[in-house]
Design an enzyme around this catalytic site. Structure first.
Site, PDB file in Angstrom:
ATOM      1  N   GLU A   1       0.839  -1.214   0.000  1.00 48.25           N
ATOM      2  CA  GLU A   1       0.000   0.000   0.000  1.00 48.25           C
ATOM      3  C   GLU A   1       0.867   1.253   0.000  1.00 48.25           C
ATOM      4  OE1 GLU A   1      -3.233   0.080   2.797  1.00 48.25           O
ATOM      5  OE2 GLU A   1      -3.044   2.239   3.059  1.00 48.25           O
TER       6      GLU A   1
ATOM      7  N   ARG B   1       6.507  -0.354   4.603  1.00 50.12           N
ATOM      8  CA  ARG B   1       5.925  -0.627   5.911  1.00 50.12           C
ATOM      9  C   ARG B   1       7.040  -1.231   6.743  1.00 50.12           C
ATOM     10  NH1 ARG B   1       0.155  -0.802   6.298  1.00 50.12           N
ATOM     11  NH2 ARG B   1      -0.600   0.936   5.043  1.00 50.12           N
TER      12      ARG B   1
ATOM     13  N   CYS C   1      -2.752   6.376   2.238  1.00 47.44           N
ATOM     14  CA  CYS C   1      -4.095   6.516   2.817  1.00 47.44           C
ATOM     15  C   CYS C   1      -4.048   7.584   3.922  1.00 47.44           C
ATOM     16  CB  CYS C   1      -4.564   5.196   3.403  1.00 47.44           C
ATOM     17  SG  CYS C   1      -6.184   5.288   4.195  1.00 47.44           S
TER      18      CYS C   1
ATOM     19  N   THR D   1      -5.532   7.718   6.591  1.00 45.77           N
ATOM     20  CA  THR D   1      -5.599   7.160   7.949  1.00 45.77           C
ATOM     21  C   THR D   1      -4.203   6.886   8.505  1.00 45.77           C
ATOM     22  OG1 THR D   1      -5.665   4.876   7.144  1.00 45.77           O
ATOM     23  CG2 THR D   1      -7.785   6.011   7.459  1.00 45.77           C
TER      24      THR D   1
ATOM     25  N   ARG E   1       0.806   2.052  13.651  1.00 48.03           N
ATOM     26  CA  ARG E   1      -0.264   1.224  14.195  1.00 48.03           C
ATOM     27  C   ARG E   1       0.418   0.218  15.118  1.00 48.03           C
ATOM     28  NH1 ARG E   1      -4.115  -3.055  13.715  1.00 48.03           N
ATOM     29  NH2 ARG E   1      -3.041  -4.374  12.182  1.00 48.03           N
TER      30      ARG E   1
ATOM     31  N   GLU F   1      -7.074  -6.190   8.763  1.00 50.07           N
ATOM     32  CA  GLU F   1      -8.170  -5.402   8.207  1.00 50.07           C
ATOM     33  C   GLU F   1      -9.095  -6.251   7.337  1.00 50.07           C
ATOM     34  OE1 GLU F   1      -6.781  -2.330   5.540  1.00 50.07           O
ATOM     35  OE2 GLU F   1      -8.149  -0.938   6.482  1.00 50.07           O
TER      36      GLU F   1
HETATM   37  P1  ADP Z   1      -1.524  -3.065   8.662  1.00 51.15           P
HETATM   38  O1  ADP Z   1      -1.151  -3.423  10.060  1.00 51.15           O
HETATM   39  O2  ADP Z   1      -0.329  -3.054   7.801  1.00 51.15           O
HETATM   40  O3  ADP Z   1      -2.345  -1.833   8.621  1.00 51.15           O
HETATM   41  P2  ADP Z   1      -3.400  -5.341   8.470  1.00 51.15           P
HETATM   42  O4  ADP Z   1      -4.418  -4.929   9.448  1.00 51.15           O
HETATM   43  O5  ADP Z   1      -3.873  -5.952   7.185  1.00 51.15           O
HETATM   44  O6  ADP Z   1      -2.418  -4.203   7.971  1.00 51.15           O
HETATM   45  O7  ADP Z   1      -2.429  -6.413   9.212  1.00 51.15           O
HETATM   46  C1  ADP Z   1      -1.366  -6.950   8.445  1.00 51.15           C
HETATM   47  C2  ADP Z   1      -0.977  -8.305   9.002  1.00 51.15           C
HETATM   48  O8  ADP Z   1      -0.414  -8.116  10.323  1.00 51.15           O
HETATM   49  C3  ADP Z   1      -2.165  -9.255   9.169  1.00 51.15           C
HETATM   50  O9  ADP Z   1      -1.748 -10.582   8.831  1.00 51.15           O
HETATM   51  C4  ADP Z   1      -2.440  -9.202  10.653  1.00 51.15           C
HETATM   52  O10 ADP Z   1      -3.040 -10.406  11.124  1.00 51.15           O
HETATM   53  C5  ADP Z   1      -1.039  -9.038  11.200  1.00 51.15           C
HETATM   54  N1  ADP Z   1      -1.016  -8.484  12.558  1.00 51.15           N
HETATM   55  C6  ADP Z   1      -1.480  -7.285  12.977  1.00 51.15           C
HETATM   56  N2  ADP Z   1      -1.268  -7.142  14.308  1.00 51.15           N
HETATM   57  C7  ADP Z   1      -0.637  -8.277  14.740  1.00 51.15           C
HETATM   58  C8  ADP Z   1      -0.149  -8.753  16.000  1.00 51.15           C
HETATM   59  N3  ADP Z   1      -0.248  -8.003  17.115  1.00 51.15           N
HETATM   60  N4  ADP Z   1       0.434  -9.974  16.050  1.00 51.15           N
HETATM   61  C9  ADP Z   1       0.563 -10.725  14.933  1.00 51.15           C
HETATM   62  N5  ADP Z   1       0.129 -10.346  13.697  1.00 51.15           N
HETATM   63  C10 ADP Z   1      -0.470  -9.141  13.615  1.00 51.15           C
HETATM   64  N1  DAR Z   2     -10.104   0.319   2.225  1.00 53.92           N
HETATM   65  C1  DAR Z   2     -10.032   1.715   2.569  1.00 53.92           C
HETATM   66  C2  DAR Z   2      -8.855   1.973   3.535  1.00 53.92           C
HETATM   67  C3  DAR Z   2      -9.183   2.184   4.959  1.00 53.92           C
HETATM   68  C4  DAR Z   2      -7.942   2.277   5.857  1.00 53.92           C
HETATM   69  N2  DAR Z   2      -7.080   1.079   5.697  1.00 53.92           N
HETATM   70  C5  DAR Z   2      -5.937   1.110   4.995  1.00 53.92           C
HETATM   71  N3  DAR Z   2      -5.411   2.218   4.530  1.00 53.92           N
HETATM   72  N4  DAR Z   2      -5.298  -0.052   4.752  1.00 53.92           N
HETATM   73  C6  DAR Z   2     -11.401   2.106   3.103  1.00 53.92           C
HETATM   74  O1  DAR Z   2     -11.789   3.235   2.856  1.00 53.92           O
HETATM   75  O2  DAR Z   2     -12.056   1.262   3.723  1.00 53.92           O
END
Ligand code: ADP
Ligand code: DAR
Length: 370
Positions: free
Chosen positions: A226, A230, A272, A274, A281, A315
């Site tokens: 994205e 990261r 994004c 956010t 995060r 997510e």
């Molecule tokens: P991002 O954190 O990059 O915004 P996601 O919510 O898609 O994106 O999470 C990315 C990956 O990190 C997913 O596989 C999620 O299950 C994993 N993940 C997030 N937090 C944790 C955690 N505390 N422990 C293990 N895996 C995690």
């Molecule tokens: N799918 C977009 C992104 C929301 C925030 N998450 C990100 N950036 N990975 C939405 O508007 O739902």
């Protein structure tokens, strides 16, 4: 200021007209009024981004929560009439007159091991997004941009040493089976995110995309998913201090070698909105068999502490075996250490609530008549 050409304007007008008839709870729906649309529809950034590039994902996915991305850094300024209210609402109050505070990573000592409050945390992760100056964001990147950026990042990653040292692998050189294993292990990003695809963020895939892993998979770097970067520190258990210490050392080392895109008002810039500001995060995978029985109760509790609840696979996923991904929601308008403290304090409260429900259940079992 450049102007959109008549063909692109006709497409934009037609798509917006269709969107106005569709139900959506996205912030795009809330803030792209006809007045704002008419004000922005002719504008084009120096890299060629139009309003359509900013909103096409939200137009195609009415179930978006936000519905907008930024095709380049300039979009946050040129289309500010749309981004400002979205940023203000998502980050819990950040008006157009406010400025992101200076960078302050603080010290990891201020945090601790969340499992000292009760053994509920399965694993802990701290990540941030970073964009590299001189490159547009995904929708405007050429095939050459992807190759050059990947090489710039790989050169910087080669300099990581001690416990941060590891190896980078292009997605082109990782079999689908191995990718699926890494995704299942929460190490690699998913493929085919429909929101990113609709934003033209997946062109030339998998070219230019890849993953860096250190020796024990506790430092993970994603390239050109994205965001350009990261930077992720993660491990089993609840020791947020140790995860954050590794995260700060990795971000600092890479920041000494790569020019991160930074705005005085919006902090570190991301695809994004956010993820602006600190772009951090900080999350736990936490098992909540009591609170998790009713998602609404859990979401209400999370809202009280500025936390966000995601499913076990991140997510747009559902929780499995009551294991939730709980993280800080705010990233902009507070410092790095304040983000971490907000997450630590919030998760500590969630654990207290879960424990109290445990005691409640045991009392009710003792007093039960059967
Ligand atoms: P991002 O954190 O990059 O915004 P996601 O919510 O898609 O994106 O999470 C990315 C990956 O990190 C997913 O596989 C999620 O299950 C994993 N993940 C997030 N937090 C944790 C955690 N505390 N422990 C293990 N895996 C995690
Ligand atoms: N799918 C977009 C992104 C929301 C925030 N998450 C990100 N950036 N990975 C939405 O508007 O739902």
């Amino acid at each position: 200021m450049d102007q959109i050409d008549s063909t692109d304007l006709a497409v934009l007008e037609a798509e917006y007209k269709k969107f106005k008839a569709v139900k959506s709870r996205s912030l795009l729906k809330k803030y792209l009024t006809q007045d704002v649309f008419d004000k922005l529809k002719h504008r084009v950034t120096a890299s060629g981004a139009t309003l359509y590039d900013c909103i096409k994902s939200g137009l195609a996915n009415p179930d978006s929560s936000i519905g907008v991305y930024a095709p380049d850094a300039e979009s946050y300024t040129l289309f500010h009439e749309l981004y400002d209210p979205i940023i203000d609402e998502y980050h819990g109050g950040f008006s157009p007159k406010e400025y992101h505070p200076g960078i302050n990573f603080g010290t990891a000592d201020a945090l601790g091991d969340l499992n000292e409050w009760g053994n509920y945390v399965v694993s802990t992760r701290v990540r941030c997004a970073r964009s590299i100056e001189g490159y547009p964001f995904n929708p405007l990147m050429t095939s050459e941009h992807y190759a050059e950026l990947e090489q710039d990042v790989e050169n910087a990653l080669d300099m990581l040493d001690d416990d941060l040292a590891g190896y980078y692998r292009s997605l082109n050189r990782i079999t689908i089976q191995e990718q699926d294993e890494l995704i299942a292990g929460h190490l690699l990003f998913k493929r085919g995110d429909r929101f990113l695809e609709a934003a033209d963020a997946c062109r030339f895939w998998p070219d230019g995309r890849g993953i860096f892993l250190n020796s024990d998979n506790t430092l993970v770097i994603w390239v050109n998913e994205e965001d350009h970067l990261r930077i992720i520190s993660m491990q089993e258990g609840g020791d947020l201090a140790q995860v954050y210490d590794r995260f700060v050392r990795a971000v600092t080392a890479l920041g000494n070698r790569l020019p991160f895109s930074f705005s005085q008002r919006l902090g570190f810039l991301s695809f994004c909105p956010t993820n602006l500001g600190t772009a951090i995060r900080a999350s736990v995978h936490i098992r909540l068999p009591n609170l998790g029985k009713d998602k609404r109760i859990l979401e209400d509790a999370a809202d009280q502490f500025n936390l966000q609840v995601r499913g076990t696979a991140g997510e747009h996923s559902e929780a499995k075996d009551y294991t939730f991904d709980i993280s800080n929601r705010r990233r902009l308008g507070l410092t790095e250490i304040e983000c971490l403290q907000e997450m630590y304090d919030g998760v500590k409260e969630i654990i207290r609530l879960e424990k109290s429900m445990d005691k409640g259940n045991s009392r009710s079992r003792k007093n039960s008549t059967y």
